[in-house]
Write a protein that holds these residues in place. Structure first.
Motif, short mmCIF file in Angstrom:
data_model
loop_
_atom_site.label_atom_id
_atom_site.label_comp_id
_atom_site.label_asym_id
_atom_site.label_seq_id
_atom_site.Cartn_x
_atom_site.Cartn_y
_atom_site.Cartn_z
N UNK A 141 -10.84 75.05 -20.58
CA UNK A 141 -11.39 75.32 -19.24
C UNK A 141 -10.00 75.40 -18.46
N UNK A 142 -9.97 76.01 -17.20
CA UNK A 142 -8.95 75.88 -16.33
C UNK A 142 -9.53 75.81 -14.94
N UNK A 241 -7.60 70.76 -21.25
CA UNK A 241 -7.38 69.96 -22.57
C UNK A 241 -6.03 69.24 -22.35
N UNK A 242 -5.96 68.46 -23.54
CA UNK A 242 -4.88 67.25 -23.61
C UNK A 242 -3.59 68.02 -23.81
N UNK A 243 -3.46 69.35 -24.29
CA UNK A 243 -2.26 69.95 -24.14
C UNK A 243 -2.15 71.21 -23.34
N UNK A 262 -7.58 62.61 -18.64
CA UNK A 262 -8.65 63.49 -18.57
C UNK A 262 -8.34 64.68 -19.59
N UNK A 263 -9.52 64.93 -20.63
CA UNK A 263 -9.36 65.88 -21.60
C UNK A 263 -10.80 66.44 -21.88
N UNK A 264 -11.05 67.38 -21.55
CA UNK A 264 -12.49 68.17 -21.67
C UNK A 264 -12.40 69.46 -22.71
#
Length: 339
Positions: A141-142, A241-243, A262-264
């Protein structure tokens, strides 16, 4: 007629009757080969239910894989849209369907990871009533904003502006309990923000609300917002995301933008009803693998902001179980509840 002739006639008659009886049994009994999973799907259409609307990110991924799946399984793939209740409407249909392989579900991290923790009275058991078959993609997601409503250019500016105006700004989601809802709720909790949640019935409706200025922002799938982003209608501040996501490399992660760790990430995948024959599950899993390893299909998914994900049936089952625990912790942290 002599006694010997009579005996021969009786013997031949008995043999004939026995032969006819065997043929009758063969004609009445169903063929094990025709009915068994080895011959599935035998040109019969497969219906895949979707818990989200046409045009959503889930739909886009399903449509991208459709042709390849049809070629591998040698039958027609039909999509049946049953949006509502965060995907629960479609999930309930599949949970109670016959486990013959002709009714499947395109589920998500929401339907099988979030919803079991969010809904107290589900009409099915998200673990016991389903057979995990195969993951399809991981989706980022963004954080997407309408600059006419909230003119900020970074996650840091976003946090500062919203913090200075508690309760003023609304954010959209693709529905109560969906991945976009929980991801934003966790973001708010971590950043200490006070925002009003406005759920919509699916991604297209939610994004239109942002474009119209009804709400200022949304966490939406990258693939869903790319056209509006390229047209200059929205601004992308950070991916969940993490990357970073290759298709939008200049957009930083939220973790590197002021909300550490934060990472979803959400995923999409295929499920069948409980009791689905393992051989059928493996056939579908293999068809998915072939589709995801097709260069043209893979590139189309990547260009839309997705990460293709190949796992065995057993690996996907473990993924779903771990994700269910992860989202249960998120739901507990943000205090979310539907019923």
């Amino acid at each position: 007629m002599t006694r010997t002739s009579t005996r021969r006639l009786v013997t031949r008659l008995a043999a004939t009757l026995a032969s006819l009886g065997s043929l009758a049994c063969l004609s009445l009994a169903p063929s094990a080969h025709a009915q068994g999973p080895g011959n599935w799907p035998d040109n019969k259409p497969i219906t895949i239910l979707m818990g989200f609307t046409a045009g959503s990110g889930v739909d886009m991924v399903g449509r991208t894989l459709q042709d390849s799946l049809q070629k591998s399984l040698k039958t027609t793939i039909l999509y049946d849209y049953r949006p509502g209740a965060g995907g629960n409407v479609a999930s309930e249909v599949v949970a109670h369907a016959r486990p013959d392989g002709y009714t499947l579900l395109l589920g998500t991290a929401a339907t099988h990871g979030i919803n079991p923790a969010l809904y107290k009275n589900l009409p099915f058991d998200a673990e016991a009533d389903f057979t995990p078959i195969a993951p399809l993609v991981e989706v980022s997601n963004v954080l997407t904003v309408n600059p006419a409503v909230l003119d900020v250019k970074s996650v840091k500016e976003f946090i500062e502006k919203v913090k200075a105006n508690p309760g003023k700004y609304n954010y959209a989601s693709t529905g109560n309990g969906t991945g976009t809802h929980l991801a934003f709720a966790e973001f708010n909790a971590r950043a200490g923000l006070d925002m009003v949640h406005v759920p919509y019935k699916g991604g297209p409706d939610a994004l239109q609300a942002v474009l119209k200025g009804e709400v200022c922002c949304i966490f939406n799938q990258v693939q869903s917002v790319l056209p509006q982003y390229r047209a200059g209608k929205v601004r992308l501040l950070g991916v969940t995301t993490a990357k970073r996501v290759p298709v939008i490399p200049d957009v930083p992660t939220i973790a590197e933008s002021g909300v550490p760790s934060y990472n979803s990430t959400i995923w999409f995948g295929f499920f069948g009803p409980k009791g689905l024959d393992p051989q059928i599950a493996r056939k579908v899993n293999e068809a998915v693998r072939v589709a995801l390893e097709n260069p043209a299909v893979r590139q189309k998914l990547v260009d839309a902001g997705n990460t293709p994900r190949v796992e065995t049936v057993d690996q996907f089952r473990a993924t779903v179980k771990a994700d269910r625990q992860k989202w249960a912790n998120v739901v507990k942290t943000v205090g979310a509840s539907i019923d």
